[in-house]
Design an enzyme around this catalytic site. Structure first.
Site, PDB file in Angstrom:
ATOM      1  N   ARG A  54      30.031 -45.272 -10.732  1.00 45.38           N
ATOM      2  CA  ARG A  54      29.974 -46.001 -11.999  1.00 45.38           C
ATOM      3  C   ARG A  54      31.397 -46.227 -12.473  1.00 45.38           C
ATOM      4  NH1 ARG A  54      32.832 -42.791 -14.224  1.00 45.38           N
ATOM      5  NH2 ARG A  54      32.448 -43.890 -16.153  1.00 45.38           N
ATOM      6  N   GLY A  55      31.510 -46.973 -13.586  1.00 46.77           N
ATOM      7  CA  GLY A  55      32.852 -47.381 -14.018  1.00 46.77           C
ATOM      8  C   GLY A  55      33.143 -48.752 -13.423  1.00 46.77           C
ATOM      9  N   ALA A  56      33.681 -49.646 -14.257  1.00 50.52           N
ATOM     10  CA  ALA A  56      33.770 -51.055 -13.869  1.00 50.52           C
ATOM     11  C   ALA A  56      34.503 -51.312 -12.537  1.00 50.52           C
ATOM     12  CB  ALA A  56      34.406 -51.832 -15.017  1.00 50.52           C
ATOM     13  N   ARG A  95      23.992 -54.240 -11.883  1.00 53.74           N
ATOM     14  CA  ARG A  95      24.284 -53.814 -13.264  1.00 53.74           C
ATOM     15  C   ARG A  95      24.908 -55.010 -13.976  1.00 53.74           C
ATOM     16  NH1 ARG A  95      27.121 -48.242 -14.502  1.00 53.74           N
ATOM     17  NH2 ARG A  95      26.158 -48.637 -16.519  1.00 53.74           N
ATOM     18  N   GLN A 208      29.348 -39.027 -19.872  1.00 54.33           N
ATOM     19  CA  GLN A 208      30.465 -39.262 -18.937  1.00 54.33           C
ATOM     20  C   GLN A 208      31.737 -38.579 -19.426  1.00 54.33           C
ATOM     21  OE1 GLN A 208      28.298 -41.624 -19.934  1.00 54.33           O
ATOM     22  NE2 GLN A 208      28.135 -43.309 -18.486  1.00 54.33           N
ATOM     23  N   ASP A 249      34.504 -52.607 -19.758  1.00 51.80           N
ATOM     24  CA  ASP A 249      33.641 -53.135 -18.692  1.00 51.80           C
ATOM     25  C   ASP A 249      33.727 -54.645 -18.599  1.00 51.80           C
ATOM     26  OD1 ASP A 249      32.406 -50.461 -19.689  1.00 51.80           O
ATOM     27  OD2 ASP A 249      31.769 -50.770 -17.614  1.00 51.80           O
ATOM     28  N   ASN A 259      32.717 -52.104 -24.063  1.00 48.27           N
ATOM     29  CA  ASN A 259      32.890 -50.810 -23.385  1.00 48.27           C
ATOM     30  C   ASN A 259      31.679 -49.941 -23.734  1.00 48.27           C
ATOM     31  OD1 ASN A 259      34.544 -49.088 -21.703  1.00 48.27           O
ATOM     32  ND2 ASN A 259      34.944 -47.855 -23.524  1.00 48.27           N
ATOM     33  N   LYS A 260      31.670 -48.748 -23.212  1.00 47.82           N
ATOM     34  CA  LYS A 260      30.536 -47.828 -23.392  1.00 47.82           C
ATOM     35  C   LYS A 260      30.106 -47.733 -24.852  1.00 47.82           C
ATOM     36  CE  LYS A 260      28.714 -46.091 -20.799  1.00 47.82           C
ATOM     37  NZ  LYS A 260      27.465 -46.699 -20.266  1.00 47.82           N
TER      38      LYS A 260
HETATM   39  O1  MRU Z   1      28.016 -46.852 -17.620  1.00 51.94           O
HETATM   40  P1  MRU Z   1      29.343 -46.541 -16.990  1.00 51.94           P
HETATM   41  O2  MRU Z   1      29.599 -45.090 -16.838  1.00 51.94           O
HETATM   42  O3  MRU Z   1      29.569 -47.315 -15.723  1.00 51.94           O
HETATM   43  O4  MRU Z   1      30.390 -47.081 -18.062  1.00 51.94           O
HETATM   44  C1  MRU Z   1      31.765 -46.963 -17.827  1.00 51.94           C
HETATM   45  C2  MRU Z   1      32.575 -47.312 -18.990  1.00 51.94           C
HETATM   46  O5  MRU Z   1      32.099 -47.753 -20.013  1.00 51.94           O
HETATM   47  C3  MRU Z   1      34.041 -47.190 -18.825  1.00 51.94           C
HETATM   48  O6  MRU Z   1      34.652 -46.884 -20.032  1.00 51.94           O
HETATM   49  C4  MRU Z   1      34.520 -48.548 -18.311  1.00 51.94           C
HETATM   50  O7  MRU Z   1      33.943 -48.852 -17.064  1.00 51.94           O
HETATM   51  C5  MRU Z   1      35.940 -48.673 -18.176  1.00 51.94           C
HETATM   52  S1  MRU Z   1      36.430 -47.712 -16.876  1.00 51.94           S
HETATM   53  C6  MRU Z   1      37.534 -47.983 -15.921  1.00 51.94           C
END
Ligand code: MRU
Length: 368
Positions: A54-56, A95, A208, A249, A259-260
């Site tokens: 996970r993470g962009a 996603r 996370q 993201d 973002n999250k």
């Molecule tokens: O749902 P996730 O864990 O994939 O979400 C990730 C985030 O929101 C991070 O803050 C985002 O990807 C930036 S990370 C390099």
């Protein structure tokens, strides 16, 4: 970055057998450290949708390897161009919010679409996935270098005291391949001997922050404190946060930052308290085709069970009544006006269309 002193990337092709892709399984971290093997397109898709990865930036790179795996397993049951297009379209649905996924798949599709030989196409897909992976590492390294002076500047204003940085979710190396986005400047500051301390939002529902960010900061020896998600405003009111630093993201060409979920509330609190709110992101997370974050970014809604249960060491426990209505939005949008600056691989800019396009003039062709 290191786990128990050993250097890892979050994804890699097996040495000696490139047909096997390995990833660090983020589902059970920090309680168990497992490595998962991806051998098929479905393995890659499932790793993304179930958040093994996970993470962009990491989602984008995994998707690229996923197209390579799809070609490796091509059965000749439909024309190659049709197969390639179907696999790419399918991967893009995995996603919805992180634009890195569509960005990586589009790059790989454009790179392969005129190739006619499956073997050559497969080799080219692998090489492109590797190239995208190394680009993301370079981007994160550069983000770290550009963000470092911001931390140095604060450190100079409070000699002998740590710079307190609040972060949300995990925008560290686990979310990318190495270094991270928001955490890259923190790691660089720590390595340069600048005293830093990170306030880590736990980041419900999947935690996370308390699971992944805490784990990676601990592994690198960076001082941190995990806080419940609602604590940031209080800390800011009492002068205990010098800057907020988060990832993204998807950021629009006008500087709206997705973002999250919960990031927006931190930005509001930061704005009210005069705390600078910075976003660190590679250009692969900028969607140059859209201008309005609130109306144009698809917000992922995830399974209600992530809220109904909390998962930790020893298993899952239910934290709501049975049969309770639940909403689980994965992301929110922070309007550009609340953002002090964007830290990118090309430097820091204001969150405005003008400044973003000054930094990335070649992306103009992707506008509108
Ligand atoms: O749902 P996730 O864990 O994939 O979400 C990730 C985030 O929101 C991070 O803050 C985002 O990807 C930036 S990370 C390099």
């Amino acid at each position: 970055m290191n786990i128990n002193g050993q250097h890892f990337h979050t994804i890699w092709a097996e040495a000696g057998n490139y047909n096997i892709i390995r990833v660090i399984d983020q589902q059970k971290l920090p309680f168990e450290f497992n490595i998962k093997t991806l051998k098929t397109f479905s393995d890659a898709k499932e790793a993304i949708s179930k958040m093994t990865v996970r993470g962009a930036p990491l989602i984008g790179v995994t998707a690229a390897y996923g197209i390579f795996l799809a070609l490796l397993n091509y059965q000749n049951d439909k024309p190659l161009p049709v197969y390639l297009k179907e696999m790419c379209d399918d991967m893009k649905t995995t996603r919805p919010t992180a634009v890195n996924l569509a960005y990586a798949v589009d790059i790989i599709y454009r790179h392969l679409k005129n190739e006619t030989d499956v073997k050559r196409m497969t080799n080219r897909a692998f090489n492109k996935a590797e190239e995208l992976k190394h680009l993301e590492i370079d981007y994160c390294n550069a983000i770290g270098e550009h963000g470092l002076p911001l931390i140095e500047q604060i450190a100079r204003q409070k000699p002998g005291k740590p710079v307190n940085i609040l972060t949300h979710c995990n925008a560290g190396w686990l979310a990318s391949i190495d270094w991270g986005t928001a955490l890259a400047p923190v790691y660089k500051a720590h390595l340069n001997g600048i005293p830093v301390h990170v306030w880590v939002d736990e980041t419900r529902p999947r935690n996370q922050g308390s699971r992944l960010t805490a784990f990676e900061l601990q592994q690198q020896g960076v001082p941190f404190t995990v806080i419940p998600d609602n604590t940031g405003g209080h800390l800011m009111q009492h002068g205990k946060v010098d800057m907020v630093l988060v990832g993204s993201d998807r950021t629009t060409r006008t500087g709206d930052v997705c973002n999250k979920i919960g990031t927006y509330l931190k930005a509001l609190a930061a704005f009210d308290n005069g705390v600078p709110f910075y976003v660190a992101l590679p250009s692969s997370s900028i969607d140059f085709s859209i201008a309005n974050g609130l109306t144009e970014i698809p917000i992922e809604e995830r399974n209600f069970e992530e809220v109904q249960f909390i998962e930790g060491k020893g298993g899952k426990v239910q934290v709501t009544p049975d049969d309770c209505p639940i909403a689980n939005y994965g992301f929110d949008v922070t309007p550009a006006r609340l953002v002090a600056g964007l830290i990118t691989e090309r430097g820091i800019c204001e969150a405005t269309e003008k400044e973003i396009s000054n930094l990335f003039p070649n992306e103009k062709r992707r506008l509108h």
